[in-house]
Design a protein around this motif. Structure first.
Motif, short mmCIF file in Angstrom:
data_model
loop_
_atom_site.label_atom_id
_atom_site.label_comp_id
_atom_site.label_asym_id
_atom_site.label_seq_id
_atom_site.Cartn_x
_atom_site.Cartn_y
_atom_site.Cartn_z
N ASN A 346 0.82 -1.21 0.00
CA ASN A 346 0.00 0.00 0.00
C ASN A 346 0.86 1.26 0.00
O ASN A 346 0.52 2.26 0.65
CB ASN A 346 -0.96 0.02 1.19
CG ASN A 346 -2.23 0.81 0.89
OD1 ASN A 346 -2.63 0.93 -0.26
ND2 ASN A 346 -2.83 1.36 1.92
N LEU A 347 1.96 1.22 -0.74
CA LEU A 347 2.84 2.38 -0.86
C LEU A 347 2.38 3.27 -2.00
O LEU A 347 1.81 2.80 -2.99
CB LEU A 347 4.28 1.93 -1.11
CG LEU A 347 4.93 1.06 -0.02
CD1 LEU A 347 6.26 0.52 -0.50
CD2 LEU A 347 5.11 1.86 1.27
N THR A 348 2.66 4.56 -1.88
CA THR A 348 2.36 5.49 -2.96
C THR A 348 3.55 5.57 -3.91
O THR A 348 4.66 5.14 -3.56
CB THR A 348 2.07 6.89 -2.39
OG1 THR A 348 3.18 7.31 -1.58
CG2 THR A 348 0.81 6.86 -1.53
N GLN A 349 3.34 6.13 -5.08
CA GLN A 349 4.40 6.18 -6.09
C GLN A 349 5.56 7.06 -5.66
O GLN A 349 6.71 6.79 -6.01
CB GLN A 349 3.83 6.69 -7.42
CG GLN A 349 2.98 5.65 -8.14
CD GLN A 349 2.55 6.13 -9.51
OE1 GLN A 349 2.34 7.32 -9.72
NE2 GLN A 349 2.42 5.21 -10.45
N ASP A 350 5.27 8.11 -4.91
CA ASP A 350 6.34 9.03 -4.52
C ASP A 350 7.12 8.56 -3.30
O ASP A 350 8.02 9.26 -2.81
CB ASP A 350 5.78 10.43 -4.28
CG ASP A 350 4.71 10.43 -3.19
OD1 ASP A 350 4.34 9.34 -2.72
OD2 ASP A 350 4.23 11.53 -2.83
N LYS A 355 13.57 6.77 0.87
CA LYS A 355 12.71 7.18 1.98
C LYS A 355 12.34 5.98 2.85
O LYS A 355 12.29 6.09 4.08
CB LYS A 355 11.46 7.85 1.42
CG LYS A 355 10.54 8.41 2.51
CD LYS A 355 9.36 9.16 1.90
CE LYS A 355 8.47 9.72 3.01
NZ LYS A 355 7.30 10.46 2.44
N LEU A 356 12.07 4.83 2.22
CA LEU A 356 11.75 3.62 2.97
C LEU A 356 12.92 3.20 3.85
O LEU A 356 12.74 2.86 5.03
CB LEU A 356 11.37 2.49 2.01
CG LEU A 356 9.99 2.55 1.37
CD1 LEU A 356 9.88 1.53 0.26
CD2 LEU A 356 8.91 2.30 2.41
N ASP A 374 3.68 -0.59 -5.80
CA ASP A 374 3.15 -0.13 -4.52
C ASP A 374 3.50 -1.07 -3.36
O ASP A 374 2.85 -1.06 -2.33
CB ASP A 374 1.63 0.04 -4.60
CG ASP A 374 0.92 -1.25 -4.92
OD1 ASP A 374 1.58 -2.18 -5.40
OD2 ASP A 374 -0.31 -1.33 -4.68
N TYR A 375 4.52 -1.88 -3.51
CA TYR A 375 4.95 -2.75 -2.42
C TYR A 375 6.47 -2.85 -2.43
O TYR A 375 7.13 -2.52 -3.43
CB TYR A 375 4.32 -4.13 -2.48
CG TYR A 375 4.64 -4.91 -3.73
CD1 TYR A 375 5.68 -5.83 -3.74
CD2 TYR A 375 3.90 -4.73 -4.90
CE1 TYR A 375 5.98 -6.55 -4.89
CE2 TYR A 375 4.19 -5.44 -6.05
CZ TYR A 375 5.23 -6.36 -6.03
OH TYR A 375 5.53 -7.07 -7.16
N GLU A 397 0.98 5.96 8.71
CA GLU A 397 0.87 6.65 7.43
C GLU A 397 2.25 6.99 6.89
O GLU A 397 3.14 7.44 7.61
CB GLU A 397 0.05 7.94 7.61
CG GLU A 397 -0.28 8.63 6.30
CD GLU A 397 -1.25 9.78 6.47
OE1 GLU A 397 -0.89 10.90 6.08
OE2 GLU A 397 -2.36 9.53 7.01
N MET A 398 2.43 6.73 5.59
CA MET A 398 3.69 7.04 4.94
C MET A 398 3.38 7.54 3.53
O MET A 398 2.81 6.81 2.72
CB MET A 398 4.60 5.81 4.89
CG MET A 398 6.01 6.10 4.37
SD MET A 398 7.10 4.65 4.47
CE MET A 398 7.23 4.44 6.25
#
Length: 531
Positions: A346-350, A355-356, A374-375, A397-398
């Motif tokens: 459930n990650l966003t494209q940006d 960052k992870l 998105d993963y 939230e990320m």
């Protein structure tokens, strides 16, 4: 004048005794006639009532309606067969009678008449009674199966989960519980044993399902009894079985959310408990054109599959595709205790790999991060640090999206998965051929610009061949082929940087030869998959 001794022989006409003898019926006979049953059928049923094998209260409207619609001769034959049956372990006699009627119809259509051929070997009732008295279990017999136990007497623990059930095949057709139970209970405590029966022959179908109270007992049964010679020259096969409660549904409108899908699919079959969807990486408000339906039991899921898979049901105008979500073996606890890789979805494209890494490295040294759409998979140097990060960041939230974090699942047997996938592809192709194709019919399902199907196009895995709807898969594109739903589906079978596979459940292969699949536990790329 009569010959002989000269006496006149006078022939007396026999009296019609049937007119003088009055049949005595029970009080239920009038109820049967009043319900609409033929008098002969009602009389035969009343005879059965007198034996004590059946009471009028045992029969529901379904059984009575079936008898009412049955031809009189057929109904009398069915009731005779029912009377001759051993009903000692039959708990639902009304359903059993319906089963006898169904079998009679099938035999009649097959030209076998009443099926009075070879009498099947009956189980040793004395031995079965002895087992039931010793264990305190019950035996419930229907026309389709014989179920022993479930749950054990005075059971207080939870219902056994995945990995506790084994499938036993190649059972001699004339074998029953009196031989099977003593064999399997040596491996552990049995929750239940279900021996599948063939109503047409009265013999078993050659297989059974045995559920144990623990996974260890099931694994012991596989180890000790697989390829076991149960009779001279007869060896059984035993393997772990997974009770599937989950369906895959493809070709759904992408603009529908979970609540709308739940409401829609609940209309068609009972027992739906959950709908699992995956958001499009480009638009979190849209799903990816497929979902997974979780039901309360395998029976409920099986009923839903039959109803939804007829081809007559449309979902908002779409011709849906329905199949089982293939269960995948879960790693044992010993294997999972060594995992130090996290699966994040459930990650966003940006949300970049940098960052992870920065976010997860706050809990310990991170060796590397691999993000696909998105993963992502986060490889920690130390397992304890991975566990801490999972607990702290799951649900947080990320990048404007609540992420889900879990332990990644190591890959298992590649050959076995390929075999399951090929079987799935064959089933899906057959379904499409029966329906005459499976093109999307809902506006939200129509692709913007899809590759055209034709000869000479690129085939799966980058090979050249006819009949492909997708371009070649390179080692860097992570298997995101265009599938028939008009959008990208994550592929678990395309070449990947590590060439491994996994996941908890699989969906289908792309019907034009592509390897388009999806896990309900999360997609997989690389060495690890979602748990």
């Amino acid at each position: 004048m009569a010959e002989g001794n000269g006496e006149l022989q006078v022939k007396e006409e026999p009296k019609e005794e049937s007119q003088d003898i009055k049949t005595e019926y029970t009080a239920d006979y009038a109820k049967l006639v009043e319900y609409g049953l033929d008098e002969k059928v009602a009389g035969k049923l009343d005879e059965i009532y007198k034996t004590g094998k059946l009471a009028h209260a045992d029969l529901d409207e379904r059984a009575l309606d079936a008898l009412k619609e049955f031809p009189v001769d057929g109904a009398l034959n069915v009731l005779t067969q029912f009377l001759d049956s051993n009903l000692e372990h039959v708990s639902n006699k009304s359903a059993y009678l319906c089963g006898v009627m169904k079998t009679y119809r099938q035999k009649s259509r097959a030209g076998q008449g009443s099926g009075s051929g070879t009498v099947a070997k009956a189980p040793d009732e004395d031995k079965i009674k002895s087992i039931l008295e010793r264990t305190g279990y019950t035996l419930d017999v229907t026309t389709g199966q014989r179920k022993y136990g479930g749950p054990p007497p005075n059971w207080e623990g939870p219902t056994p989960g995945n990995g506790c059930e084994v499938f036993c095949g190649k059972i001699p057709k004339d074998m029953y519980e009196d031989e099977l139970i003593p064999l399997f209970e040596k491996c552990g405590v049995i929750w239940d044993l279900r021996l599948m029966m063939d109503p047409m022959t009265g013999l078993n179908r050659g297989y059974a399902f045995i559920t144990f109270t623990t996974r260890e007992a099931a694994q012991s049964a596989v180890k000790e009894l697989n390829d076991y010679e149960i009779r001279k020259g007869k060896k059984i096969g035993v393997t772990v079985s997974y009770n599937n409660h989950r369906l895959f549904v493809g070709n759904i409108p992408k603009n529908r959310d979970r609540d709308e899908l739940f409401e829609e699919f609940s209309k068609h079959a009972p027992g739906l408990t959950e709908v699992i969807i995956y958001s499009s990486p480009d638009d979190k408000k849209k799903n990816r054109g497929f979902c997974f339906l979780e039901y309360e039991s395998h029976k409920a899921a099986s009923l839903a599959k039959r109803r939804l898979g007829t081809g007559r049901i449309k979902v908002w105008g779409c011709d849906i595709i329905v199949d089982w979500a293939d269960p995948q073996e879960e790693p044992d606890e010993a294997t999972m205790s060594k995992v130090k890789v996290l699966y994040v979805r459930n990650l966003t494209q940006d949300c970049s790999e940098e960052k992870l890494k920065e976010s997860f490295e706050a809990f310990g040294k991170v060796e590397r991060v691999k993000k696909i759409k998105d993963y992502a998979f986060i490889h920690f140097e130390d397992r304890d640090h991975a566990i801490t990060a999972m607990r702290e960041l799951n649900g947080k939230e990320m990048g404007g999206s609540a992420i889900e974090v879990s332990l990644a699942k190591p890959p298992s047997d590649k050959k076995k998965k390929e075999e399951i996938l090929r079987a799935r592809e064959r089933r899906m192709m057959q379904m499409m051929q029966v329906r005459g194709g499976c093109s999307p019919s809902h506006p939200s399902m129509m692709p913007g610009a899809m590759p055209l199907r034709g000869p000479g196009g690129p085939g799966p895995r980058g090979a050249s061949g006819a009949g492909s709807m997708r371009g070649p898969i390179g080692r860097g594109d992570y298997g995101w082929p265009w599938a028939w739903s008009g959008g990208p589906w994550p592929s678990r079978w395309a070449p990947t940087p590590w060439g491994s596979q996994g996941g908890t459940h699989r969906s289908l292969r792309g019907p034009w030869g592509g390897s388009s699949t999806r896990t309900w536990g999360g997609p997989r790329q690389g060495k690890f998959t979602s748990r």
